[in-house]
Each structure stands twice: as structure tokens, then as C-alpha cells.
Design an enzyme around this catalytic site. Structure first.
Site, PDB file in Angstrom:
ATOM      1  N   GLU A  73      46.400  43.232 -29.163  1.00  0.00           N
ATOM      2  CA  GLU A  73      47.008  42.329 -28.197  1.00  0.00           C
ATOM      3  C   GLU A  73      46.062  41.177 -27.881  1.00  0.00           C
ATOM      4  O   GLU A  73      44.882  41.239 -28.154  1.00  0.00           O
ATOM      5  CB  GLU A  73      47.341  43.079 -26.897  1.00  0.00           C
ATOM      6  CG  GLU A  73      48.421  44.125 -27.070  1.00  0.00           C
ATOM      7  CD  GLU A  73      47.891  45.411 -27.649  1.00  0.00           C
ATOM      8  OE1 GLU A  73      46.668  45.604 -27.650  1.00  0.00           O
ATOM      9  OE2 GLU A  73      48.711  46.217 -28.132  1.00  0.00           O
ATOM     10  N   LEU A  78      41.074  48.327 -25.432  1.00  0.00           N
ATOM     11  CA  LEU A  78      40.201  49.203 -26.203  1.00  0.00           C
ATOM     12  C   LEU A  78      40.609  50.665 -26.088  1.00  0.00           C
ATOM     13  O   LEU A  78      41.111  51.099 -25.049  1.00  0.00           O
ATOM     14  CB  LEU A  78      38.760  49.053 -25.721  1.00  0.00           C
ATOM     15  CG  LEU A  78      38.115  47.679 -25.905  1.00  0.00           C
ATOM     16  CD1 LEU A  78      36.730  47.679 -25.287  1.00  0.00           C
ATOM     17  CD2 LEU A  78      38.030  47.329 -27.369  1.00  0.00           C
ATOM     18  N   ASP A 187      54.383  47.653 -32.153  1.00  0.00           N
ATOM     19  CA  ASP A 187      53.382  47.390 -33.197  1.00  0.00           C
ATOM     20  C   ASP A 187      53.087  48.635 -34.033  1.00  0.00           C
ATOM     21  O   ASP A 187      51.939  49.078 -34.134  1.00  0.00           O
ATOM     22  CB  ASP A 187      52.099  46.838 -32.577  1.00  0.00           C
ATOM     23  CG  ASP A 187      51.241  46.110 -33.611  1.00  0.00           C
ATOM     24  OD1 ASP A 187      51.713  45.910 -34.743  1.00  0.00           O
ATOM     25  OD2 ASP A 187      50.094  45.759 -33.290  1.00  0.00           O
TER      26      ASP A 187
END
Length: 501
Positions: A73, A78, A187
């Protein structure tokens, strides 16, 4: 570990009848009776709220050494591994408050995903909403991603039967999520497919959670993004099927091939060109043709022309072979009892600076190393020392002064004069101009220069490190991590051979 043993059950291995086999492989875990408690039979811990203090301790204060992946993104989210006080390993995804300003909204979204429990998922086991912190907690999968096993393997590539198993298991995961009202997955790619301690493929639960409250983030690479997402910026169930088609291409080819390019090959009947050469012919052409056909249907431009997740399961089920062979055997890995040691490869000062994207530190290191890595890249005869050569070296010298003095625009101009003459090639000049471009907010140009440095000097860690920083600036976070690992691997080889880094 607290992970459920997700390999094929003994009953499935024994059952050979087609109808019964389908029922065994496609069975569902019992639905929740209410709340967010996990079904005890799965062995997955109950969904719960974690304190930030506990997650901070588990990840060693969110140490960079505990980073296991990065999402793609625009505001990188993380993912860390962590170990709880009871010894269990977990995966922790860290969001920014900007992405989820409302803690209640974040908690509700997490609880919705936390209700899911399935053997094909790396299940969500908790969340944290302390103050400005927004974190998700999931089962930890210790055997890397599909991307690592397909694109960066060292010992052996994935055999054909295992590739078909991956496709089937992920299709099952998507179909289960659809049946439970979670048909949107954000995604979907080869980095979202994880391998558990038994080597079984699982779909990361993180993709079931929107990356932000508006849910607009999808893919960092437009070449692999569903066409309708480019039109309206929204993920649909059909978009997920398109992304599954790109995973099928990955499994077929062992490479990341843009869908348009693959479809051109399929239309011209060049199917063999799609198949991974590392399989060395050890695959069924009939099965490959079926998988190519599925991929082609998934990648249709019009969403309504794509199959459903249920269709995918039904088509892939008959292709499953080697059911008595455990996944870890097919992958050529040992069953992990614990997490791998951390870090796997210690980074050099330059590697560390690039991992932090610390452009000031990178500049200092490049100034200090000067041109020592250019030794041997050019051997000039006396006759070649022309006036043009002297002018070219003078341009490089002016560039070096400007680079040292942090006049980066002048450095770009001078280094460009040197490069454009073309009589000498210098990986260091490309690396320096790459950094200058980064400092002038030109990451595309920086990436091109770093790639040119690699062309001149293919085994140069600095070229990979600079690509990593440029890719990170372009919001291609997973690719940036891959380049960082490539550079660290090359440095490790140099150390073993006694060469300078």
C-alpha cells in the site's frame, strides 16, 4: 506454535471414490454459534484483543529483524513475526492511524474477519486498538511465501503436483470465504500464499481486511491489477478471481508474467512457452492445458465472464494427485517446529541504510567507498586517452565534487555527460546518479540507474540495494524487500569467498 495441522486428513488419503473424495476435501468447519470464539476442533486460539505492550514485547519493539514481509500500500503496512510469552509465534500486521482513524470501525472489521476459521487460511486470532495503534494478529506461517518458493528457490523448484495442490487449496480458501460472506480479498498475489509448518499452502487472512477504511488500496503493480479496478477503484468478487488467474500464471510459468502478455501467448497457442522450464518436462500436458484454460477464463476483461470460486474448486479437484505425499515432502523442506532464526542474513552498513531508506547514510557510504568497486570494469589502451576521454573524466570529476557537496542536480548533469559519451562504463556512477535522483524525488530514474549498474556489474550488491530503495519509493514494497534480500545474499557469498563488499 498454536497452528492447526492442515495437511490432508487420513480419511481423505484413504478415500478414493470421486464423490466422497470431493466431500472430504471440500468440507467446512462448523459455523460460529455467535461471538468471536474459535471452533475448538480447529486448534486455532480464540479471537481476542491484544495489548500493544504484549505485541511490542513479542516483536522485540517491532525490530527490523522481525519484519517478515511488507504490504504494497502507499502507506506501507509492515508485517512482523513475534513470539508470545507462552512460546507461540504470531504474525503482526501494523497499520497507521491515518488508514483507520476510528478504532471502533477497525475493531469491527477485524472481528468480522476473526470469525472465519478454515484449514486453508492463516487465520486471524486477534487485534489491537490501543491509542493510535492499529494491529492485526494472525497465525504465523514459518515456511515462507509462494513467491519465495517459485521465484527465489535455492534447493529445488516446486514440483507439478504441488503447484496443482496450491491452486486447489487457495481456490478452496476463496470459496470458503465467499460462503461465509467474505468474497472480497485485497491484492491477492503470490506473496499472500503462505506455507505452514507442514508445508501446506494457506491464504493469508490479512487480505480479507481492507487496507484502510475507504478500501481503495489494491495492487502496487498496475500490470497485474484487474481492469475494472483501474476504472472505479473498487474491489469486487470478480476482481479476486482475476487475481487468482495471475497466481495460476505464476504456478504455470515460475515467473511473474503480466496477464496481457500471457493471454497473447495463449491465443497464439504458445502454451509450452508458458510452462516453467525448471519442471524439465515433468508435468502432464493435459493438466497444464486445463490450468491454462482456467487462467484464461479468470483473466477475462469483463468480470461477468469469469468463473466463480466454486467453479474453480470443481475444476481443480480432479487434477489433485499424490494425495499420500505430505506437502513438506513435495516442497523439499523439513517440518518446522519453531520459527527460523533471525536475522537470516546480517546486513552490511549499506544494506542497513537501504533497508531504512536513509538517503543521508547511503550518501555518506557511497562517498567513502569512492570507486573501489569499479576496478576491472574498464581497461583502456594508451591510444584511447583522447581529448574526449579527458573531457569525459573531467565531467565525472565535477560530478564527484558536486556529489560530495550535496549539489545533487549538478551531479546528475555531470554524471549524465560522462554516461552519454559511453566510452567508459562505471557502475559506481550509475549508483551515485541513482541516489541523486532519489534525493531529487525522481524514483523512476533512480530505479533505471540502479538497474543499469546491475547490467554493468551483475553481482554487485550495491546495485540491488539501490533498486530496493527506488522500489520502496515507488510503493512497490514487496519487490523492494526482494531486492534487499538479493543484495544481502550476494554480500554473503562475497564474504565466504573472501572478496570485498
Amino acid at each position: 506454535m498454536g497452528c492447526w495441522q492442515s495437511s490432508l486428513s487420513a480419511e481423505t488419503h484413504q478415500e478414493k471414490d470421486g464423490k466422497h473424495h470431493n466431500q472430504q476435501l471440500h468440507s467446512r468447519n462448523p459455523p460460529f454459534s455467535g461471538g468471536v470464539e474459535a471452533v475448538p476442533a480447529t486448534g486455532v486460539p480464540p479471537f481476542s484483543k491484544f495489548s500493544f505492550v504484549d505485541l511490542k514485547a513479542a516483536t522485540k519493539n517491532f525490530s527490523s529483524e522481525f519484519i517478515v514481509s511488507e504490504s504494497g500500500e502507499k502507506a506501507p503496512n509492515l508485517v512482523y513475526k513475534g513470539q508470545l510469552n507462552d512460546g507461540r509465534w504470531i504474525a503482526v500486521k501494523k497499520f497507521s492511524k491515518v488508514a483507520w482513524p476510528d478504532p471502533k470501525q477497525f475493531a469491527e472489521e477485524a472481528k468480522g474477519v476473526g470469525k472465519l476459521r478454515f484449514r486453508r487460511l492463516a487465520n486471524l486470532i486477534g487485534y489491537c486498538c490501543d491509542g493510535d495503534e492499529r494491529l492485526l494478529v494472525a497465525e504465523y506461517m514459518p515456511n515462507d511465501t509462494l513467491a519465495m518458493h517459485l521465484f527465489h528457490w535455492e534447493n529445488q523448484t516446486i514440483e507439478w503436483a504441488m503447484r496443482l495442490r496450491v491452486a486447489f487449496y487457495i481456490a478452496e480458501a476463496l470459496d470458503y470465504c465467499r460462503s461465509e460472506g467474505h468474497s472480497l480479498y485485497h491484492d491477492l498475489n503470490a506473496y499472500r500464499v503462505l506455507f505452514d509448518k507442514d508445508g501446506d499452502p494457506r491464504l493469508s487472512c490479512f487480505g480479507l481486511m481492507r487496507n484502510s477504511r475507504d478500501g481503495k488500496s489494491y495492487s502496487t503493480n498496475l500490470a497485474y491489477t484487474p481492469p475494472e479496478y483501474l476504472r472505479n477503484g473498487r474491489v469486487t468478487p470478480e476482481s479476486v478471481i482475476f487475481s487468482f488467474g495471475t497466481i495460476l500464471l505464476d504456478l504455470l510459468s515460475g515467473k511473474h508474467i503480466p496477464p496481457n502478455h500471457a493471454l497473447d501467448m495463449i491465443r497464439t497457442k504458445n502454451i509450452l512457452l508458458l510452462i516453467d522450464s525448471h519442471l524439465e518436462g515433468k508435468f502432464s500436458m493435459d493438466e497444464a492445458t486445463i490450468v491454462v484454460d482456467i487462467a484464461s477464463k479468470c483473466l477475462q476483461y469483463e468480470p461477468k465472464d469469469r468463473p466463480t470460486a466454486k467453479d474453480l474448486v470443481a475444476t481443480l479437484l480432479p487434477l489433485q494427485t499424490g494425495l499420500d505425499v505430505p506437502s513438506h515432502v513435495m516442497l523439499g523442506i523439513s517440518k518446522n517446529v519453531d520459527a527460523p532464526p533471525t536475522p537470516q542474513r546480517p546486513l552490511s552498513p549499506l544494506g542497513e541504510a537501504c533497508s531504512r531508506k536513509d538517503l543521508t547514510a547511503i550518501h555518506q557510504i557511497l562517498v567513502m567507498t569512492h570507486y573501489r568497486d569499479d576496478e576491472g570494469t574498464n581497461e583502456l589502451s594508451f591510444q584511447e586517452w583522447t581529448q574526449q576521454m579527458r573531457d569525459m573524466l573531467e565531467a565525472r570529476k565535477r560530478g564527484d565534487f558536486a556529489f560530495r557537496d550535496k549539489d545533487f542536480k549538478t551531479a546528475i548533469d555531470c554524471y549524465s555527460q560522462f554516461i552519454d559519451v559511453g566510452t567508459m562504463v562505471s557502475p559506481t556512477v550509475f549508483a551515485r546518479r541513482s541516489l541523486c535522483n532519489l534525493l531529487c524525488d525522481q524514483p523512476d530514474a533512480a530505479l533505471r540507474d540502479a538497474m543499469q549498474a546491475q547490467c554493468v556489474y551483475p553481482d554487485w550488491p550495491t546495485a540491488f540495494y539501490m533498486q530496493s530503495v527506488a522500489l520502496a519509493k515507488l510503493d512497490m514494497q514487496q519487490d523492494a524487500v526482494d531486492m534487499l534480500n538479493e543484495g544481502a545474499g550476494l554480500e554473503e557469498k562475497r564474504q565466504k569467498s573472501g572478496r570485498r563488499s
